[in-house]
Write a protein that holds these residues in place. Structure first.
Motif, mmCIF file in Angstrom:
data_model
loop_
_atom_site.group_PDB
_atom_site.id
_atom_site.type_symbol
_atom_site.label_atom_id
_atom_site.label_comp_id
_atom_site.label_asym_id
_atom_site.label_seq_id
_atom_site.Cartn_x
_atom_site.Cartn_y
_atom_site.Cartn_z
ATOM 1 N N UNK A 1 0.828 -1.194 0.000
ATOM 2 C CA UNK A 1 0.000 0.000 0.000
ATOM 3 C C UNK A 1 0.876 1.263 0.000
ATOM 4 N N UNK A 2 1.842 1.285 -0.904
ATOM 5 C CA UNK A 2 2.682 2.479 -1.060
ATOM 6 C C UNK A 2 3.025 2.602 -2.542
ATOM 7 N N UNK A 3 3.262 3.840 -3.018
ATOM 8 C CA UNK A 3 3.618 3.984 -4.427
ATOM 9 C C UNK A 3 4.939 3.276 -4.709
ATOM 10 N N UNK A 4 4.939 2.423 -5.705
ATOM 11 C CA UNK A 4 6.117 1.621 -6.020
ATOM 12 C C UNK A 4 6.216 1.534 -7.534
ATOM 13 N N UNK A 5 7.370 1.875 -8.089
ATOM 14 C CA UNK A 5 7.518 1.853 -9.545
ATOM 15 C C UNK A 5 8.961 1.553 -9.909
ATOM 16 N N UNK A 6 9.156 1.133 -11.156
ATOM 17 C CA UNK A 6 10.513 1.025 -11.669
ATOM 18 C C UNK A 6 11.149 2.409 -11.625
ATOM 19 N N UNK B 1 17.210 9.905 -12.969
ATOM 20 C CA UNK B 1 16.929 11.275 -12.557
ATOM 21 C C UNK B 1 15.783 11.404 -11.568
ATOM 22 N N UNK B 2 15.134 10.274 -11.202
ATOM 23 C CA UNK B 2 14.074 10.330 -10.185
ATOM 24 C C UNK B 2 14.610 10.925 -8.888
ATOM 25 N N UNK B 3 13.858 11.870 -8.315
ATOM 26 C CA UNK B 3 14.145 12.334 -6.956
ATOM 27 C C UNK B 3 13.645 11.264 -5.995
ATOM 28 N N UNK B 4 14.389 11.023 -4.935
ATOM 29 C CA UNK B 4 13.996 9.980 -3.975
ATOM 30 C C UNK B 4 13.045 10.602 -2.957
ATOM 31 N N UNK B 5 11.780 10.196 -3.006
ATOM 32 C CA UNK B 5 10.760 10.810 -2.149
ATOM 33 C C UNK B 5 10.363 9.891 -1.006
ATOM 34 N N UNK B 6 10.084 10.453 0.189
ATOM 35 C CA UNK B 6 9.625 9.655 1.322
ATOM 36 C C UNK B 6 8.373 8.860 0.954
ATOM 37 N N UNK B 7 8.246 7.682 1.549
ATOM 38 C CA UNK B 7 7.048 6.875 1.369
ATOM 39 C C UNK B 7 6.985 6.124 0.051
ATOM 40 N N UNK B 8 7.915 6.419 -0.866
ATOM 41 C CA UNK B 8 7.894 5.762 -2.173
ATOM 42 C C UNK B 8 8.877 4.600 -2.227
ATOM 43 N N UNK B 9 8.616 3.672 -3.132
ATOM 44 C CA UNK B 9 9.544 2.568 -3.367
ATOM 45 C C UNK B 9 9.971 2.598 -4.825
ATOM 46 N N UNK B 10 11.258 2.394 -5.054
ATOM 47 C CA UNK B 10 11.829 2.409 -6.395
ATOM 48 C C UNK B 10 12.505 1.067 -6.656
ATOM 49 N N UNK B 11 12.168 0.444 -7.778
ATOM 50 C CA UNK B 11 12.707 -0.862 -8.137
ATOM 51 C C UNK B 11 13.682 -0.681 -9.296
ATOM 52 N N UNK B 12 14.877 -1.265 -9.174
ATOM 53 C CA UNK B 12 15.845 -1.203 -10.276
ATOM 54 C C UNK B 12 15.257 -1.917 -11.485
ATOM 55 N N UNK B 13 15.191 -1.252 -12.649
ATOM 56 C CA UNK B 13 14.632 -1.928 -13.820
ATOM 57 C C UNK B 13 15.572 -3.009 -14.347
ATOM 58 N N UNK B 14 15.000 -4.105 -14.808
ATOM 59 C CA UNK B 14 15.816 -5.188 -15.368
ATOM 60 C C UNK B 14 16.771 -4.651 -16.422
#
Length: 190
Positions: free
Chosen positions: A53-58, A62-75
């Motif tokens: 239940x949190x925003x999660x994307x590849x 240049x993405x800014x790292x924002x609190x509460x978000x999840x970032x996945x390394x793209x294949x």
């Protein structure tokens, strides 16, 4: 601060459990490298978004790292952390594979250690090989902490075993105790 997670073989089911355990609890951004080919990482991000239940994307370069978000390394891409001005930023590259992997865990942990130092928490989940061990050493030297999944709850105790063998792990925990540990150490409510 930031939460860093590395996983490989057996990772997705373990990640879904961990994200469910962190639901509504952890404000820090989560940066995740799971060894996977392209397209699978986008699907994983969608599943984790629902489970946690949190925003999660590849991640995008240049993405800014924002609190509460999840970032996945793209294949196919290494995900690294850079400090641009005051804002920690994600950078993607196609440098050669490390530990036979791209994305690899080491470049993420190594660069996050430089940017976040003691504010970084690392978790190494089930996986084959030894990717992440050197990154964990860099993290510990920079004042950060990391824990690893224990052998009994891992599908393959390669990566967590190698990270544990550095002698620097803050704990070797069964999967169901990793969520509570992260909540505690990240300052979230118990």
């Amino acid at each position: 601060g930031v939460i860093l997670i590395g996983a490989s073989t057996g990772g997705p089911p373990a990640l879904l459990k961990l994200f469910a355990a962190l639901r509504g609890a952890v404000e820090q951004p989560i940066l995740l490298t799971q060894h996977m080919p392209p397209t699978f990482t986008a699907l994983l991000a969608e599943q984790l978004s629902r489970a946690g239940d949190r925003p999660c994307a590849e991640a995008r370069d240049g993405d800014r790292i924002k609190p509460g978000h999840c970032y996945v390394a793209p294949g196919g891409w290494h995900m690294t952390v850079a400090r641009e001005g005051a804002m920690p930023t994600l950078r993607l590259n196609q440098d050669p594979p490390e530990n036979f992997c791209r994305p690899a865990v080491d470049p993420l942990f190594r660069t996050a250690a430089r940017v976040f130092g003691a504010g970084a928490l690392g978790v190494i989940l089930t996986g084959m090989g030894s990717d992440g061990a050197q990154g964990c050493e860099a993290l510990a030297r920079a004042g950060g902490h990391f824990i690893v999944q224990d052998e009994a709850s891992s599908v393959v105790w390669g990566m967590p075993g190698a990270a544990a063998a550095t002698g620097l792990a803050g704990g070797i925990l069964p999967l169901d105790q990793i969520g509570p540990w992260v909540r505690r150490v990240s300052g979230a409510a118990p």
